[in-house]
Design an enzyme around this catalytic site. Structure first.
Site, PDB file in Angstrom:
ATOM      1  N   HIS A 170       0.440  -1.980   0.319  1.00 29.20           N
ATOM      2  CA  HIS A 170       0.157  -0.319   0.150  1.00 29.20           C
ATOM      3  C   HIS A 170       1.156   1.219  -0.034  1.00 29.20           C
ATOM      4  O   HIS A 170       0.592   2.305  -0.598  1.00 29.20           O
ATOM      5  CB  HIS A 170      -0.861  -0.336   1.490  1.00 29.20           C
ATOM      6  N   ASP A 204      -2.427 -10.399  -2.703  1.00 31.53           N
ATOM      7  CA  ASP A 204      -3.002 -10.124  -1.243  1.00 31.53           C
ATOM      8  C   ASP A 204      -4.396  -9.858  -1.573  1.00 31.53           C
ATOM      9  O   ASP A 204      -4.815  -9.161  -2.295  1.00 31.53           O
ATOM     10  CB  ASP A 204      -2.219  -8.505  -0.702  1.00 31.53           C
ATOM     11  N   HIS A 206      -6.212  -7.284  -0.766  1.00 31.55           N
ATOM     12  CA  HIS A 206      -6.371  -5.566  -1.002  1.00 31.55           C
ATOM     13  C   HIS A 206      -5.778  -5.596  -2.374  1.00 31.55           C
ATOM     14  O   HIS A 206      -4.468  -5.437  -2.344  1.00 31.55           O
ATOM     15  CB  HIS A 206      -5.535  -4.992   0.218  1.00 31.55           C
ATOM     16  N   ASP A 293      -4.399 -12.592   3.471  1.00 31.57           N
ATOM     17  CA  ASP A 293      -6.156 -12.758   3.535  1.00 31.57           C
ATOM     18  C   ASP A 293      -7.309 -12.555   2.587  1.00 31.57           C
ATOM     19  O   ASP A 293      -8.106 -12.323   2.647  1.00 31.57           O
ATOM     20  CB  ASP A 293      -5.916 -10.991   4.194  1.00 31.57           C
TER      21      ASP A 293
END
Ligand SMILES: [Zn+2]
Length: 349
Positions: A170, A204, A206, A293
């Site tokens: 991120h 991931d 996200h 995740d």
């Protein structure tokens, strides 16, 4: 399998983060995540744990803005010296701004809190005393994995795992967010790009917004992210299917946003599409942003990928037979995290 890890992350353990609605909660991206993974790795007969090499600042500054890195390096000590209340009980505090730059003006403010709102995108990227050192070492783990896979031969591509904490995907050129400060996978991919063509696949849950931003105008690093649709999921503003690169980079970024509740079948058919793009690009090196995740039951995810699904993801990526640096990103179902990572990595040993 070569694994690069350092205990330097341990003191990067902010006493809280702030969730939606202003709720203060214990820091979800915590050191126990690493312990779960280490315990599971130590039970195998193939995990070869190594300390990372110190690569200095050059490969970090090749990806990140130097004023941003200077901010990260000094924010905590500046904050401590600016506020006697914080100095009196530093362990109960984490440095966060309350004001954020509205759609980013090009002007960096001169005050510490002004800078924080400019360089931080949300309330999960809490800075404490050990944050900068942990983030640097985490990037060195990724670089060490990248360096190791250079030893690959045509007949025997090698793989390495960077057990990174804090995670990185991120973090953009000049911003922190989503528990990330330095973009470990991007630093590794950029470093490898001087040796050959690189593909970076982000699995991931996200969207890898930082990675997307960093390579968006480049055609020597193909970036692909498979994730929860930002229409309902963090990071909300980036990661949509029509974002495919700009300038020289047009066609060299792809997003695969998926709906809530995506299970093994939906995930794996999308993964196959992504892997075909990678095959057509024919990279010399592969970097994986490995977040766990997507797992069914992750407190920050909505997907229903099972352990078998994670094994199959690993198997299909490994079938590319590319030198592969696997970089740890998210994954917050701590009790399942170790077994999930072992299940993924077993395909590469
Ligand atoms: Zn994630």
């Amino acid at each position: 399998m070569k694994i690069f890890y350092s205990d330097n992350h341990r003191k990067h353990y902010p006493p809280f983060e702030v969730f939606d609605g202003g709720k203060r909660v214990p820091y979800l991206e915590n050191p126990n995540r690493m312990d779960q993974i280490l315990n599971a790795l130590k039970k195998t007969d193939w995990a070869d744990l190594n300390q990372p090499t110190d690569f200095g600042l050059d490969p970090i500054l090749a990806v990140h803005d130097k004023d941003y890195i200077a901010f990260l390096a000094s924010a905590w000590t500046q904050w401590l010296s600016s506020d006697p209340e914080v100095a009196a009980s530093p362990e109960q505090n984490a440095f966060l701004p309350a004001t954020f730059a509205l759609r980013r003006t090009p002007r960096v403010p001169s005050t510490l809190l002004g800078k924080a709102g400019y360089y931080i995108m949300d309330l999960s990227a809490c800075i404490v005393e050990a944050t900068y050192a942990a983030a640097l070492t985490s990037a060195y783990c990724a670089l060490s994995a990248a360096e190791f896979i250079l030893l690959s031969t045509v007949n025997r591509p090698s793989s390495a795992f960077a057990l990174c904490r804090p995670p990185g995907h991120h973090a953009g050129n000049d911003y922190a967010g989503g528990y990330c400060f330095i973009n470990n996978a991007a630093v590794a991919a950029n470093w490898l790009s001087s040796k050959g063509k690189v593909a970076l696949l982000d699995i991931d849950y996200h969207a890898g917004n930082g990675t997307q931003d960093i390579f968006y105008e480049r055609n020597d690093v193909l970036t692909i992210s498979i994730h929860g649709d930002p229409d309902f999921e963090y990071p909300h503003y980036i990661g949509f299917a029509d974002e495919t690169g700009s300038g020289d980079g047009i066609g060299f970024h792809r997003n695969f946003p998926l709906p809530k509740g995506t299970g093994n079948e939906g995930y794996l058919s999308t993964l196959d599409e992504a892997l075909n793009l990678i095959k057509n690009f024919a990279p010399n090196y592969l970097v994986i942003s490995a977040g766990m995740d997507t797992f069914d039951g992750d407190p920050l995810g909505t997907f229903k990928v099972t352990r078998e699904g994670i094994g199959e993801i690993g198997k299909r990526i490994a079938a590319l037979h590319l030198p592969t640096a696997i970089i740890m990103e998210g994954g917050y179902a701590n009790e399942a995290l170790g077994t999930n990572i072992v299940t993924l990595l077993e395909n590469f040993k």
